[in-house]
Design an enzyme around this catalytic site. Structure first.
Site, short mmCIF file in Angstrom:
data_model
loop_
_atom_site.label_atom_id
_atom_site.label_comp_id
_atom_site.label_asym_id
_atom_site.label_seq_id
_atom_site.Cartn_x
_atom_site.Cartn_y
_atom_site.Cartn_z
N GLY A 126 0.83 -1.19 0.00
CA GLY A 126 0.00 0.00 0.00
C GLY A 126 0.86 1.24 0.00
O GLY A 126 2.10 1.18 -0.07
N GLU A 142 4.79 -11.18 7.16
CA GLU A 142 3.66 -11.94 6.63
C GLU A 142 3.70 -11.96 5.11
O GLU A 142 3.43 -12.97 4.48
CB GLU A 142 2.36 -11.30 7.12
CG GLU A 142 1.13 -12.15 6.93
CD GLU A 142 -0.06 -11.52 7.65
OE1 GLU A 142 -0.69 -12.23 8.43
OE2 GLU A 142 -0.34 -10.34 7.41
#
Length: 622
Positions: A218, A239
């Site tokens: 993002g 992650e």
């Protein structure tokens, strides 16, 4: 698809869905960029007699056709992380459910039959000569689903990268399959606007050389990665990764050399990005993919020294509670791995859990630093977990802070137009005493971010404005002084710095006066090591300068650096001059001022030397 006598049989098979599913079953659908769309299409086309199949999944980057209105009798959506086309609408309209959970707990829910799986629909690479397929770009909770489901049904895709680590599934674990190639979805990095760029700069200031990172995708993550280009020896335990991480690995900035867990390897559970990412991870021995129960385990995360987790939020209240999965009553995303990594970074030696968000909504009309959580909003990360909150207006350090101190720290990084209202609101709850009168103000003349990194004698320090939340730090700084310092600074031996006095000294209107400090992070938190300020004198358009440097740090250049910043800011503000009064026996401080161009003036007090620095040629020295 089986391995027999060294030969691999990969003939196309038609899936007989009736052999594996019946109405009311629960199926798992592959995650992120590995959604087996051909399997879903085949199931829909051959779904005669099937109804109310519950689909369990986390983020799925596809058309998500199972969530469309026309399939509501066939499928019931149960999303563990809301996102992707049609999913949010299905949940909002009541055709789907959202199950909040930590990603690290999902494998346990599968294995312990809390969410029993009748079938797992996954995407894999073609098998190798030993009969092993790779889960490729999405191992995460897919690995647990494969182990827990009664049946595993696969879409074999030659475009799926073969990733290393614990990403392999043997053909004898797969009950049925189809061979259908599918392009992986590509997510292009968004353009970074000015305020996101500033957030990225502030977050990058918190990342030390040798740190291990968890970072997402993002605007904010991309901005952070942009400003890590001059760092050294960073590592990845995350992650996920995206294009920005690949760029830093190619530059050698991320090399995993100083990691203390999985040393030398970047470890992740999935990746999302452009084809560049998918090509980079294909067969790359330097990146290993592991299941979520490993990557997201707070205990394992904490094995990385200097672990930095970077996550976003929808809003943060003035006590430090973080809302990340809902906008009021509207569920928006999910808990995901935020709490896993916040907790892991908190437990890490030298770790830093960071929440980063813009100070307002896109239109600037609503503050995202709030007095209280919006009705319906849910706390994802508790006030006890939060250490740092970052907006485009700075860094709020919350660890070890009282509610009152947290409120002042967070008001300081809120948008200036909301600060007075936030202070007024919080005062209603008695978190801020009456003697705390002013809201935090900024020093834009310091640069695009109001912090600068300095190194004196091989020790890192941060130069920043003094702020209302520094009240206790300033008290501690005062009580660290010896008698000589107090006499030199205050001209007499004062013995007490009351809370009210300290509050007054840190409650600075930085637009007229100026107060800067050097701080240092240590095992006890952030400590003030030096303070410099000027008090504006309107009648002569001048500032009266004063310094205090911690005794053990004198002679390292701190006073010179602070004075240079003060002079630069005074020039920008078009002050005519700076003045100072220094005890005649304070030879070292006199030298600092005179080296900067201050000129001695006549003084009425024999024990003090008056000095003046004209800032413009027209200024009269006398």
């Amino acid at each position: 698809m089986t391995a027999q006598d060294g030969h691999l049989y990969t003939e196309q098979k038609n899936i007989k869905w009736g052999d594996y599913l019946k109405s009311g079953n629960r199926i798992f659908i592959g995650s992120n960029a590995a959604v087996p769309n051909a399997l879903i299409d085949d199931l829909i086309a051959n779904s005669q007699g099937l109804h109310d199949i519950e689909t369990v999944h986390m983020l799925t980057l596809s058309e998500n056709v199972w969530a469309k209105v026309e399939h509501k009798d066939l499928f019931k959506v149960n999303s563990l992380f809301i996102g992707g086309k049609n999913i949010r609408e299905a949940v909002a309209e009541g055709r789907g459910d959202y199950t909040p959970c930590f990603i690290s707990d999902v494998p346990h829910m599968f294995h312990e039959k809390i969410l029993p799986l009748d079938a797992a629909l996954i995407m894999v690479s073609p098998p190798d000569e030993y009969g092993y397929c790779s889960l490729g770009v999405s191992v995460d909770i897919v690995s647990a689903a494969v182990k827990a489901a009664k049946y595993v049904i696969a879409q074999v895709n030659t475009k799926m990268p073969r990733t290393n680590g614990h990403s392999f599934v043997h053909v004898n674990q797969i009950h049925s399959w189809i061979n259908v190639d599918q392009e992986l979805p590509q997510i292009v990095a968004p353009e970074i606007d000015r305020r996101t760029e500033q957030i990225g700069q502030y977050v990058a200031m918190l990342v030390e050389n040798g740190a291990t990172l968890q970072i997402g995708i993002g605007k904010i993550p991309e901005a952070v990665l942009t400003y890590l280009g001059n760092h050294k020896d960073l590592g990845i335990h995350s992650e996920m990764i995206s294009d920005g991480v690949i760029d830093l690995m190619l530059k050698g900035v991320i090399n995993n050399r100083r990691k203390t867990y999985h040393k030398g390897k970047a470890v992740v559970s999935f990746c999302i990005g452009t084809q560049k990412v998918y090509d980079f991870v294909d067969g790359n021995p330097h990146i290993e993919f592991y299941p979520s129960e490993h990557i997201n385990s707070p205990v394992k995360i904490a094995k990385n020294d200097n672990m930095v987790s970077i996550n976003s939020a929808i809003e943060v209240d003035l006590t430090g509670q973080v809302v990340s999965d809902s906008i009021g009553y509207q569920f928006y995303s999910g808990i995901g791995g935020q709490v896993d990594f916040v907790r892991g970074a908190s437990l890490s030696k030298g770790g830093k859990p960071i929440i980063a968000l813009p100070s307002t909504t896109k239109d600037g009309k609503i503050s995202r630093i709030v007095t209280h959580i919006t009705e319906g909003g849910g706390v994802v990360t508790s006030r006890g977990h939060v250490s740092y909150v970052v907006t485009e207006f700075g860094i709020a350090s919350l660890q070890g802070k009282s509610i009152r101190e947290r409120a002042l720290e967070l008001i300081r990084i809120a948008h200036p137009k909301f600060r007075d209202k936030l202070l007024s609101d919080v005062r209603k709850h008695y978190w801020v005493p009456e003697y705390q009168e002013s809201t935090p103000s900024s020093v834009p003349e310091l640069g695009s971010i109001e912090m600068k990194r300095f190194n004196f004698a091989d020790v890192n320090y941060i130069l920043r404005p003094l702020a209302p939340a520094d009240e206790r730090k300033l008290q501690e700084f005062f009580y660290s002084h010896n008698k000589e310092t107090l006499i030199m600074r205050y001209n007499h031996h004062i013995t007490q710095m009351t809370r009210e006095k300290s509050c007054n000294l840190v409650s600075v209107n930085q637009h007229t006066d100026l107060a800067l400090c050097f701080t240092q992070k240590d095992s006890l938190g952030e400590a003030i090591q030096a303070v410099a300020r000027y008090y504006y004198i309107d009648s002569i358009n001048s500032g009266e300068v004063a310094f205090v440097i911690k005794e053990s740090l004198r002679g390292r250049g701190m006073a010179t650096a602070l004075l240079a910043e003060i002079i630069a800011i005074a020039r920008i503000r078009k002050l005519d001059s700076l003045i100072a009064s220094v005890r005649r026996d304070n030879a070292s401080m006199l030298k600092v001022f005179e080296r900067a161009g201050f000129i001695r003036q006549a003084s009425e007090d024999f024990d003090e030397v008056s000095l003046k620095l004209p800032l413009f040629a027209s200024t009269n020295i006398s």
